[in-house]
Every structure is written in C-alpha cells, then in structure tokens.
Enzyme design. Structure first.
Site, short mmCIF file in Angstrom:
data_model
loop_
_atom_site.label_atom_id
_atom_site.label_comp_id
_atom_site.label_asym_id
_atom_site.label_seq_id
_atom_site.Cartn_x
_atom_site.Cartn_y
_atom_site.Cartn_z
CB SER A 253 -0.91 -0.01 1.22
OG SER A 253 -0.14 0.15 2.39
CE LYS A 254 -2.78 3.32 -1.56
NZ LYS A 254 -3.59 2.43 -0.78
NE ARG A 255 0.48 0.31 5.84
CZ ARG A 255 1.13 -0.72 6.37
NH1 ARG A 255 2.29 -0.53 6.96
NH2 ARG A 255 0.63 -1.93 6.29
CG HIS A 256 4.46 -1.08 1.98
ND1 HIS A 256 3.15 -1.52 1.88
CD2 HIS A 256 4.95 -1.63 3.11
CE1 HIS A 256 2.88 -2.31 2.90
NE2 HIS A 256 3.93 -2.39 3.67
N GLY A 257 5.46 2.94 -0.16
CA GLY A 257 6.08 3.68 -1.25
C GLY A 257 5.09 3.81 -2.39
#
Length: 486
Positions: A253-257
RNA sequence: GUCUCCAUCGUCUAGGGGUUAGGACACCAGGUUUUCAUCCUGGCAGCGGGGGUUCGAUUCCCCCUGGAGAUGCCA
C-alpha cells in the site's frame, strides 16, 4: 483449443503494481502460447466508476508496450467488451437461472439485511444471508415481483457438497459448499450484475481458456465453479497469482512507497525495466538468468515456473534493473526522456537554444553511468546551465585543511585552468599533480575545492570533462567567485 | 471466529531424498578512480518447529507455528 486470456480491470482506481503484474502474466502467457489477449472493462459498480482510471488503464498498457487483440476499441467477434454495455445479457442469464430453479429473487431490504447482520454479530453467529427469500413460496415470490418490489437475484448454494477445482499454479483446491457465503447476489437491485455473474458469463461467452487473477480470488472460485455447473458450462482453467506484499509482509500500500504504475513512470523508470522486474516477481526462468526483453518473454513465459508464495516488492532491485537498462539504452532516447524535465525545471529554455541542445547532447557521458532513474538527470546537469545559487563554504574545504589553505589551492587552480582547453586531459592532470605537490597537498585536496566551485557540490561528474563542457574561462569565473566568498 | 492458500539467505529466487544448498538485489571489504557512480574481486547470510516414512530428509506425509487472503447489492 487456442488460448484466450483476458485482463479484466474495473475502472474504479488507478492501475497499481498488482494490476500490472496480472496483465503482464496474462499478456505474455497469451503471446507465448500463440493465443489472444483480450481487454475487458468490468464497470459493474456504478458508484465507484471513475473516468480517470479508464484513461490511466490505457496509458499504463501503452507505456509498458502491451497491446491487445480484442477490446473496447478492437472488436473481435465477442463484444461488446465493456460490461455496462452487456446488461441485457446478464439479466437474461440471471432469469435463466431462476427459471431453472438455480437462483431466486430476494426482496429483502437493505434495512433488514443490516438488522440481520447486527443480530448475527451480537449472537456471534457466522455472517451471511439467512435465505429468507429462498424459502418464500412461489406464489409469494411472484406476487412481490409483480408488485414491483425491488429485488436482487441470488444463487442457490447447495448444501452438503464439496466443491473442488484444479488451479494450474496451486494444484487442487477444495471447499465445502456450506463454507461458501450462503446464496450470493448475482444481479443487483439496479439491474447490474455482480462481479461473479458478469465474470462467469463473459468468460464463457468470450471463450476464455485461462483465468489469471490474484490469489484473493481463491475463496470465491468454488462459487464460480457452482455457477458454471448451474449453467451447464465447462469452466476455464484457473491460475491464481501470488499477491504482492510490502517490506513488512502486509499487502502493498501507499505507506510502503509508490504503488501506482503512473508514479513509476513519472519518477523516470523505463518501461522495459518495469516489465522485466515485475515479471520476475513470481516467475523465474532458470537459476541465473534475469534479463528478458519483451520479445523473449513473449516466447519464454510459462506457467510451470510461476511461484506459489507471495512476493515482497523490492524498490531497490527495481532501481537496479532501471539503472542497468538506462546504461544499455540508446543515448538519444534517454536524452529525449529527460529533456522535458530540464525545461520544466527551468534549467534550459523552452524551446531550447541551439547551444543548450548541443550541451545537452555533449553532456550525456556525464550522466549515463550515474542515472538510476531518468529524473536524476536534472540534478546532475544543472551546474552546466545555471549559476550556482549559493556555496556551502564548508564543502569546499577538504579534510585536514583550513580556509586559508583552500583559498591558496583555489588560486593555484586558476593558474592551471589558464590554457586548460588547449591541453589534453593527461597534460592537465599532470599540471594539477604538479600544482598539488608544489602546494604540499594531495590531488584530491586540490580537486575538491575546484569541484565545489564549478558544481556547487562535493559529488559531481568527472572534473575535466565537466570543465571542458562548461568552458575553462567560465570555470575560472566560478573559482574567483568562490574565493571572493571565502 | 470460520474457511482457504502459502513457508529456502534481510528481499527476489534456483534446487530437490545423498549438493561445499546455486544466482541476483541489498549490505560489508578490497581493487580501478580526481569525488560520486559505473566496473571487477571477495565476504556475510537461508531450508520456521515437532513428529513420522527412509539407510539417509531442506526435499515426501501429518501436526504445530508463523504469514497472507476471503468472509459485501466492491472488484
């Protein structure tokens, strides 16, 4: 039977890495087997439909060089390829299911469903529809239908059965019918089909031979098998692909990049690097080879070597692939990719002057070994076109030297720079070495201040090449400028 | 909770009843070098645990554990 594979995205969001991996496997499997690759738009959720994601789909496919044989814009005899244009078809098949006693109309209101759900939650029962309308008498059902009450069509899930299917990647998978959600909705109140109905009907009608999709679909595949049975159709082969995870093992998800294809494009990733890396996520060729061109994949990709387990997306390795591809790429192509960036950042004029274009071309050698992504280019080339906005004096002072010493070194540079252009790199290096000996410092200690003077940073492309491109006279100006500020 | 799937270095993976368990990224060290990068050489590091089967299991079977996914009128 010839292979027919479809990629069937729903236009409710941007194409992400999981989507890309799926259509890559679809596409290369079709190509490697001399089959057809079909694009089908699953826009059955009216509330979530969004136009931008449709455009993004085409942009992504085009960017990565993936073409399709049949699709919304390519009639192949199985159209239309947009589900919202096939509504009558689904209704017809839903009716057929009802007529055959395989499905029924359900008139339960959303309110009743919500209440039911709450009760089940309170009593810690399993969630699921209580089949209230399945038990309605035929007359009652008919009466409600004729009264115009809104309804959905639900499939009758049989009791006491075991539903099995063979997955081409995972092997045999079984599920008891009572573990399948009781009587899933096939047709919604708004007349649109659910994914399950539309997908099964279309895959059959379009004669799809292999269904590729993420492993999150495994639990609903037995339901689909039951549907194929209810229709009396032969199911396609199923290939459930392992999921793509973030570094922490959780769903990417976005928090991984970055996760959207367009973000990677914007960051300056090359499509072939993207394709190569993504195809290796869950597939391998042998124990060592990892570089594959589009054409090679279109020949070599196979199902046998698809992995079963989920894969973590490694941004670093993608970056490495990208660097490798940039170095192999045609210089002119790479220049054309970063040229717009130089304009956008105001590093060169728009349109560029002749001199600027020449300098862009000549300076390629400075960046080709140094780019990880295309977007690194402006930062590396800026000093050739723009004045240094401000010097960090500390950067200019080499280790074990002081401000005064650095000033002296810079003055020494001015002497060597005089006539620089007329000499070879070897000759110039020799002069710098002589100068450093004369001043009692190392070569690095003389080049570092010079580097800072010319580029404004301690990290830069090779000095001599940079000076030559920028001009020795102008370099001297910068050196003087820096001396003045010290 | 229930159901389903998965399990080799930190990561992507190869392998498979007897191997020094192979490669790549990352990381570390050295070399080339005017910095960085590239490039070259080397190094670190792995079969989740317990039972079987077997002369022999990392490999086959079972259990456990761990992870993930699904349980919608979303796909």
């Amino acid at each position: 039977m010839s292979v027919r594979v479809r990629y069937a995205p729903s236009p409710t969001g941007l194409q992400h890495l999981g989507s890309v991996r799926t259509f890559l496997f679809d596409y290369f499997f079709a190509r490697a087997n001399g089959g057809k690759f079909i694009l089908r738009i699953e826009d059955t959720d009216q509330s979530r439909f969004n136009e931008e994601s449709l455009q993004d789909l085409y942009d992504t496919l085009n960017w990565l060089g993936i073409d399709w044989d049949e699709g919304p814009d390519k009639e192949g005899g199985y159209g239309p390829y947009i589900q919202s244009q096939r509504l009558e078809l689904y209704k017809e098949y839903a009716e057929k299911l009802i007529a055959d006693g395989k499905a029924y109309r359900c008139f339960c209101t959303p309110e009743r469903m919500e209440k039911l759900r709450e009760e089940q939650k309170d009593n810690k029962q399993d969630y699921g529809y209580d089949r209230h309308c399945r038990n309605l008498s035929e007359e009652e059902s008919q009466r409600l239908y004729e009264s115009g009450a809104p309804y959905v069509v639900r499939l009758k899930i049989p009791d006491g059965r075991e539903v099995a299917f063979h997955d081409e990647i995972l092997g045999d998978i079984k599920r008891k019918s009572r573990d399948i959600s009781p009587d899933p909705v096939m047709l919604k109140t708004d007349g649109f089909p659910t994914y399950h109905l539309a997908c099964v009907v279309d895959d059959h009608l379009m004669e799809i031979t292999h269904v590729f999709r993420g492993q999150e679909w495994i639990p609903s595949t037995p339901l689909h098998i039951l549907m194929y049975e209810a229709f009396g159709w032969e199911p396609p082969k199923f290939c459930h692909l392992p999921l793509i995870m973030g570094k922490d093992g959780k769903k990417l998800s976005k928090r991984h990049g970055s996760t959207f294809a367009r973000e990677f494009r914007a960051m300056g990733y090359l499509p072939e690097a993207m394709v190569n890396y993504m195809i290796m996520l869950g597939w391998s060729y042998d124990d060592t080879r990892e570089f594959f061109s589009h054409d090679e994949l279109a020949e070599l990709f196979n199902l046998e070597r698809v992995n079963k387990s989920p894969a973590v997306f490694d941004y670093k390795k993608l970056e490495w692939f990208n660097g490798q591809y940039i170095r192999k790429a045609d210089p002119e192509r790479i220049q054309n990719l970063y040229l717009p960036l130089l304009k956008e950042e105001g590093i060169i004029s728009d349109p560029p002057t002749e001199d600027e274009m020449k300098l862009v071309k000549d300076s390629y050698g400075l960046v080709q070994e140094r780019l990880k992504v295309i977007n690194d280019a402006p930062g590396l080339l800026r000093f050739l076109f723009k004045e240094i906005e401000s010097y960090n004096i500390e950067d200019a002072i080499p280790k074990k030297m002081d401000r005064e010493g650095t000033k002296t070194v810079l003055k020494g540079c001015l002497e060597v720079l005089d006539g620089f252009a007329g000499r070879s790199d070897e000759e110039n290096e020799e002069l710098f070495r002589q100068k450093s000996e004369e001043l009692g410092v190392k070569l690095g200690q003389i080049l570092q201040p010079l580097r800072v003077a010319l580029t404004g940073t301690t990290v830069s492309p090779p000095m001599f090449e940079s000076i030559r491109l920028f001009g020795a006279e102008r370099t001297m100006e910068r050196v003087k400028n820096l001396i003045a500020q010290m």
